[in-house]
Design a protein around this motif. Structure first.
Motif, PDB file in Angstrom:
ATOM      1  N   HIS A 155       3.339 -18.370  31.639  1.00 56.04           N
ATOM      2  CA  HIS A 155       4.263 -17.566  31.301  1.00 56.04           C
ATOM      3  C   HIS A 155       4.240 -15.909  31.913  1.00 56.04           C
ATOM      4  O   HIS A 155       3.354 -15.533  31.262  1.00 56.04           O
ATOM      5  CB  HIS A 155       4.996 -17.784  30.204  1.00 56.04           C
ATOM      6  CG  HIS A 155       6.632 -17.610  29.932  1.00 56.04           C
ATOM      7  ND1 HIS A 155       7.307 -16.744  29.580  1.00 56.04           N
ATOM      8  CD2 HIS A 155       7.754 -18.398  30.172  1.00 56.04           C
ATOM      9  CE1 HIS A 155       8.311 -17.103  29.173  1.00 56.04           C
ATOM     10  NE2 HIS A 155       8.382 -17.550  29.772  1.00 56.04           N
TER      11      HIS A 155
ATOM     12  N   SER B 225       6.705 -25.248  24.258  1.00 54.21           N
ATOM     13  CA  SER B 225       8.093 -24.997  24.775  1.00 54.21           C
ATOM     14  C   SER B 225       8.363 -26.181  25.515  1.00 54.21           C
ATOM     15  O   SER B 225       9.511 -26.802  25.586  1.00 54.21           O
ATOM     16  CB  SER B 225       8.676 -23.469  25.914  1.00 54.21           C
ATOM     17  OG  SER B 225       8.031 -22.430  24.555  1.00 54.21           O
ATOM     18  N   HIS B 226       7.186 -26.208  26.750  1.00 58.99           N
ATOM     19  CA  HIS B 226       7.693 -27.292  28.191  1.00 58.99           C
ATOM     20  C   HIS B 226       7.528 -28.546  27.379  1.00 58.99           C
ATOM     21  O   HIS B 226       7.927 -29.775  27.940  1.00 58.99           O
ATOM     22  CB  HIS B 226       6.945 -27.122  29.478  1.00 58.99           C
ATOM     23  CG  HIS B 226       8.101 -26.155  30.187  1.00 58.99           C
ATOM     24  ND1 HIS B 226       8.628 -26.587  30.629  1.00 58.99           N
ATOM     25  CD2 HIS B 226       7.851 -25.055  30.107  1.00 58.99           C
ATOM     26  CE1 HIS B 226       9.333 -25.924  31.797  1.00 58.99           C
ATOM     27  NE2 HIS B 226       9.200 -24.390  31.382  1.00 58.99           N
TER      28      HIS B 226
ATOM     29  N   LYS C 276      14.747 -26.954  25.669  1.00 61.85           N
ATOM     30  CA  LYS C 276      14.107 -27.984  27.124  1.00 61.85           C
ATOM     31  C   LYS C 276      13.380 -28.908  26.456  1.00 61.85           C
ATOM     32  O   LYS C 276      13.901 -29.733  27.113  1.00 61.85           O
ATOM     33  CB  LYS C 276      12.822 -26.996  27.282  1.00 61.85           C
ATOM     34  CG  LYS C 276      12.419 -25.871  27.704  1.00 61.85           C
ATOM     35  CD  LYS C 276      11.144 -25.438  28.461  1.00 61.85           C
ATOM     36  CE  LYS C 276      10.997 -23.724  29.117  1.00 61.85           C
ATOM     37  NZ  LYS C 276      11.616 -22.722  27.981  1.00 61.85           N
TER      38      LYS C 276
ATOM     39  N   CYS D 201      10.626 -22.927  22.535  1.00 65.53           N
ATOM     40  CA  CYS D 201      11.468 -22.908  22.131  1.00 65.53           C
ATOM     41  C   CYS D 201      12.206 -24.321  22.311  1.00 65.53           C
ATOM     42  O   CYS D 201      11.856 -25.522  21.661  1.00 65.53           O
ATOM     43  CB  CYS D 201      12.243 -22.529  23.749  1.00 65.53           C
ATOM     44  SG  CYS D 201      12.192 -23.844  24.859  1.00 65.53           S
TER      45      CYS D 201
ATOM     46  N   THR E 136       4.567 -23.243  31.942  1.00 58.98           N
ATOM     47  CA  THR E 136       5.594 -23.626  32.884  1.00 58.98           C
ATOM     48  C   THR E 136       5.569 -24.758  33.389  1.00 58.98           C
ATOM     49  O   THR E 136       6.416 -25.029  33.995  1.00 58.98           O
ATOM     50  CB  THR E 136       6.207 -22.298  32.644  1.00 58.98           C
ATOM     51  OG1 THR E 136       5.364 -21.506  34.085  1.00 58.98           O
ATOM     52  CG2 THR E 136       5.657 -21.173  31.749  1.00 58.98           C
TER      53      THR E 136
ATOM     54  N   ARG F 284      19.609 -22.468  22.949  1.00 56.20           N
ATOM     55  CA  ARG F 284      18.474 -21.694  22.837  1.00 56.20           C
ATOM     56  C   ARG F 284      18.004 -20.648  22.318  1.00 56.20           C
ATOM     57  O   ARG F 284      18.734 -19.384  21.718  1.00 56.20           O
ATOM     58  CB  ARG F 284      18.992 -20.787  24.456  1.00 56.20           C
ATOM     59  CG  ARG F 284      18.936 -21.919  25.386  1.00 56.20           C
ATOM     60  CD  ARG F 284      19.940 -20.671  27.024  1.00 56.20           C
ATOM     61  NE  ARG F 284      19.038 -22.329  28.215  1.00 56.20           N
ATOM     62  CZ  ARG F 284      18.923 -22.464  28.910  1.00 56.20           C
ATOM     63  NH1 ARG F 284      17.527 -21.499  28.711  1.00 56.20           N
ATOM     64  NH2 ARG F 284      18.954 -22.939  29.152  1.00 56.20           N
TER      65      ARG F 284
ATOM     66  N   SER G 215      13.258 -27.116  33.009  1.00 57.93           N
ATOM     67  CA  SER G 215      13.146 -25.838  31.936  1.00 57.93           C
ATOM     68  C   SER G 215      14.952 -26.579  30.616  1.00 57.93           C
ATOM     69  O   SER G 215      14.835 -25.679  30.378  1.00 57.93           O
ATOM     70  CB  SER G 215      13.284 -24.620  32.143  1.00 57.93           C
ATOM     71  OG  SER G 215      13.953 -24.235  33.239  1.00 57.93           O
ATOM     72  N   CYS G 216      15.894 -27.489  31.322  1.00 56.84           N
ATOM     73  CA  CYS G 216      16.596 -27.354  31.168  1.00 56.84           C
ATOM     74  C   CYS G 216      17.028 -29.414  30.370  1.00 56.84           C
ATOM     75  O   CYS G 216      15.969 -29.647  30.556  1.00 56.84           O
ATOM     76  CB  CYS G 216      17.585 -27.411  32.267  1.00 56.84           C
ATOM     77  SG  CYS G 216      17.804 -26.095  32.547  1.00 56.84           S
TER      78      CYS G 216
END
Length: 453
Positions: free
Chosen positions: A144, A220-221, A247, A244, A193, A253, A53-54
């Motif tokens: 999630h 998001s991923h 990612k 998001c 996720t 963020r 997730s980073c």
């Protein structure tokens, strides 16, 4: 304490002076914070960041987050603010909106959500009433918190029904359809996720249409893979898309809400479109003033997604994860689904006889940062995860290729194979092994600096 430096002391008021003076002020006025920032930056420079997730935020995006746009209160939307002095903020937000629409081929975009979780909350409450039924992937399978988990608003404010994975750890679309027919959800969520395979958005939409449900895709991923055309896009299958921006967009963020061909559809009141409902749900229903400097950072990150360097990085992310998964399997590890179509590699440590919690701790001691993760279809306490989740975003940004990923697999295997201790406090790696791995990690990090991207 008197401020030693005047931000506006220079004749030309340049941004360079502003930022330089700010850094000097930080060091002078709060050396504790300054030192912590320095230590944290050094840590990131010298460790392998493999948390899925980073990612690494490019300097131009980091700079946007520090700009004086953050001084402006700008409740409302461009051209319709509740405060004066927003002309430039309007231009920044409009740029972010247009770039988001262009990047995702969307007809509607809202760039104000503070996170993907808040974006999901906004969508659910704009389209549903409390108590309505939703259908999403359960948490142990890789869903999630905001997709219907019982410890989240999504599982307490709504009647949450969950789908899981088949025995081979894949989404069971027949099960999803059966549950949808049985429970008649008002909204179905597709998005994960810790799921390493592609999601069939077309099949999800067919199921949603069959029961008259909205479809929400949380990407998001996989947002970067979608942008680069390496994963199918949900833009004209899902009614609404959330993501998001930190990612795979490599931004700050924050969150985005998008919609494709369904943006103009009239909802139950026949007066407002889907996009209009979402627009009012972001502000004023859930959020007050947006964060202009973060919106600027989103605009910058979205701009960078259109470069060849970004697209090359996305290809490298995907190639690296496949090489990593194959290398780990050759070393005897159980890889969920036997591979990956994304940046995620999920290791099942059950056969190794250790927990993900302890593996995470041991790897961290050696400068390898991963995260513990539940293994689908395993009956275990939520506090004891039997797997670890690896991601290739940050390593691909550094420039790692196939050779480096095989090296990463080998040193992960070396650490896990030389662990001792059975609690968080006692787990350790043999001193000579830890020193050797630290040296290998340091050599890799020195060859591929953090801002190579």
């Amino acid at each position: 304490m008197r401020v030693k430096f005047n931000y506006w002391s220079t004749n030309d008021h340049t941004l360079i002076d502003l930022l330089a003076n700010g850094l000097d002020d930080l060091k002078e006025l709060d050396n504790q914070l300054y030192s912590l920032f320095c230590v944290e930056h050094k840590r990131q420079m010298n460790e392998l960041m493999m948390v899925a997730s980073c990612s690494i935020v490019p300097p131009a995006v980091l700079i946007c987050q520090s700009m004086s746009a953050g001084n402006v209160t700008a409740e409302g939307y461009p051209g319709r603010r509740y405060h004066a002095g927003c002309e430039n903020i309007d231009a920044i937000e409009n740029a972010a909106i247009e770039r988001a629409k262009q990047v995702f081929h969307a007809q509607y975009a809202n760039v104000q959500p503070h996170s993907a979780s808040s974006a999901n909350q906004i969508v659910l409450f704009s389209l549903l009433n409390p108590g309505d039924t939703i259908l999403g992937m359960d948490l142990p399978s890789g869903g999630h918190l905001s997709h219907g988990a019982k410890i989240s608003y999504s599982g307490t404010c709504f009647n949450a029904v969950s789908y899981s994975l088949s025995e081979d750890f894949l989404i069971d679309y027949d099960q999803v359809e059966s549950l949808a027919i049985k429970h008649r959800p008002k909204l179905i969520i597709c998005g994960t996720t810790a799921y390493p395979r592609q999601v069939d958005f077309k099949r999800f939409r067919e199921i949603a249409d069959k029961v008259g449900a909205y479809l929400l895709a949380d990407i998001s991923h996989i947002a970067g893979l979608v942008i680069a055309g390496l994963h199918p896009s949900p833009i004209d299958y899902a009614h609404v898309i959330t993501t998001c921006t930190h990612k795979q967009i490599f931004g700050p963020r924050g969150g985005l809400i998008l919609s494709g061909k369904d943006a103009g559809m009239l909802l139950h009141d026949k007066k407002k479109s889907l996009a209009e409902h979402i627009q009012r749900a972001v502000f004023p229903f859930f959020q007050g003033a947006p964060i202009p400097n973060m919106i600027a950072a989103k605009a910058m990150a979205l701009q960078l997604t259109q470069t060849e360097n970004y697209k090359t990085t996305m290809y490298r992310i995907l190639d690296n994860s496949r090489v990593l998964g194959a290398a780990l399997m050759s070393l005897g590890f159980d890889i969920i689904t036997g591979g990956t179509d994304t940046h995620i590699v999920l290791i099942d440590l059950t056969r190794n006889g250790i927990s993900g919690n302890l593996a995470e701790r041991a790897l961290e001691q050696c400068g390898i940062i991963v995260n513990k993760n539940n293994v689908p279809n395993r009956n275990s306490k939520s506090t004891i995860s039997m797997g670890i989740r690896l991601g290739t975003n940050s390593l691909a940004q550094r420039g790692f290729g196939q050779i480096e990923m095989m090296c990463c697999a080998e040193i992960i295997s070396k650490v896990i194979g030389n662990m001792t201790g059975d609690t968080w406090d006692t787990v350790a790696v043999n001193d000579s092994i830890r020193k050797n791995v630290r040296e290998q990690v340091g050599e890799l990090c020195n060859r591929f600096p953090i801002f190579n991207y």
